[in-house]
Design a protein around this motif. Sequence first.
Motif, PDB file in Angstrom:
ATOM      1  N   LYS A  16       0.831  -1.216   0.000  1.00  0.00           N
ATOM      2  CA  LYS A  16       0.000   0.000   0.000  1.00  0.00           C
ATOM      3  C   LYS A  16       0.861   1.260   0.000  1.00  0.00           C
ATOM      4  O   LYS A  16       0.564   2.223  -0.718  1.00  0.00           O
ATOM      5  CB  LYS A  16      -0.944   0.006   1.201  1.00  0.00           C
ATOM      6  N   LEU A  17       1.932   1.263   0.800  1.00  0.00           N
ATOM      7  CA  LEU A  17       2.800   2.438   0.841  1.00  0.00           C
ATOM      8  C   LEU A  17       3.536   2.628  -0.487  1.00  0.00           C
ATOM      9  O   LEU A  17       3.717   3.741  -0.957  1.00  0.00           O
ATOM     10  CB  LEU A  17       3.807   2.330   1.983  1.00  0.00           C
ATOM     11  N   TYR A  20       0.230   3.213  -3.286  1.00  0.00           N
ATOM     12  CA  TYR A  20      -0.952   4.066  -3.143  1.00  0.00           C
ATOM     13  C   TYR A  20      -0.835   5.254  -2.191  1.00  0.00           C
ATOM     14  O   TYR A  20      -1.571   6.225  -2.353  1.00  0.00           O
ATOM     15  CB  TYR A  20      -2.142   3.217  -2.680  1.00  0.00           C
ATOM     16  N   TYR A  21       0.014   5.181  -1.178  1.00  0.00           N
ATOM     17  CA  TYR A  21       0.008   6.216  -0.143  1.00  0.00           C
ATOM     18  C   TYR A  21       1.399   6.797   0.065  1.00  0.00           C
ATOM     19  O   TYR A  21       2.376   6.052   0.131  1.00  0.00           O
ATOM     20  CB  TYR A  21      -0.488   5.635   1.188  1.00  0.00           C
ATOM     21  N   THR A  23       2.393   8.333   2.875  1.00  0.00           N
ATOM     22  CA  THR A  23       2.810   8.164   4.272  1.00  0.00           C
ATOM     23  C   THR A  23       1.957   7.109   4.958  1.00  0.00           C
ATOM     24  O   THR A  23       0.836   6.815   4.532  1.00  0.00           O
ATOM     25  CB  THR A  23       2.665   9.474   5.078  1.00  0.00           C
ATOM     26  N   ASP A  26      -1.331   8.614   6.112  1.00  0.00           N
ATOM     27  CA  ASP A  26      -2.358   8.692   5.071  1.00  0.00           C
ATOM     28  C   ASP A  26      -3.042   7.344   4.870  1.00  0.00           C
ATOM     29  O   ASP A  26      -4.256   7.267   4.737  1.00  0.00           O
ATOM     30  CB  ASP A  26      -1.754   9.156   3.740  1.00  0.00           C
ATOM     31  N   LEU A  27      -2.257   6.288   4.854  1.00  0.00           N
ATOM     32  CA  LEU A  27      -2.804   4.943   4.711  1.00  0.00           C
ATOM     33  C   LEU A  27      -3.751   4.631   5.863  1.00  0.00           C
ATOM     34  O   LEU A  27      -4.871   4.179   5.651  1.00  0.00           O
ATOM     35  CB  LEU A  27      -1.664   3.924   4.662  1.00  0.00           C
ATOM     36  N   ASP A  30      -7.023   6.570   5.658  1.00  0.00           N
ATOM     37  CA  ASP A  30      -7.909   6.055   4.627  1.00  0.00           C
ATOM     38  C   ASP A  30      -8.538   4.720   5.020  1.00  0.00           C
ATOM     39  O   ASP A  30      -9.700   4.457   4.718  1.00  0.00           O
ATOM     40  CB  ASP A  30      -7.143   5.911   3.308  1.00  0.00           C
TER      41      ASP A  30
END
Length: 57
Positions: A16-17, A20-21, A23, A26-27, A30
């Motif tokens: 995910k980091l 998509y993200y 930081t 932020d992950l 979300d």
Amino acid sequence: MLPSDPMILMSFINLKLRDYYPTLEDLCEDLDVEVEDVMGPRTKAGFRDDEERRRFF
């Protein structure tokens, strides 16, 4: 819901980091989870973070 197995959790978080993200915060925002929900298992499993590369190892 986050994976409960620490190895799978770190793989999930790293993906995910990476894709998509920008930081971890932020992950977590979300996914509606607390940073501690990610960091606790990470610490117990002996993972360290690499903020520059945005991943755990």
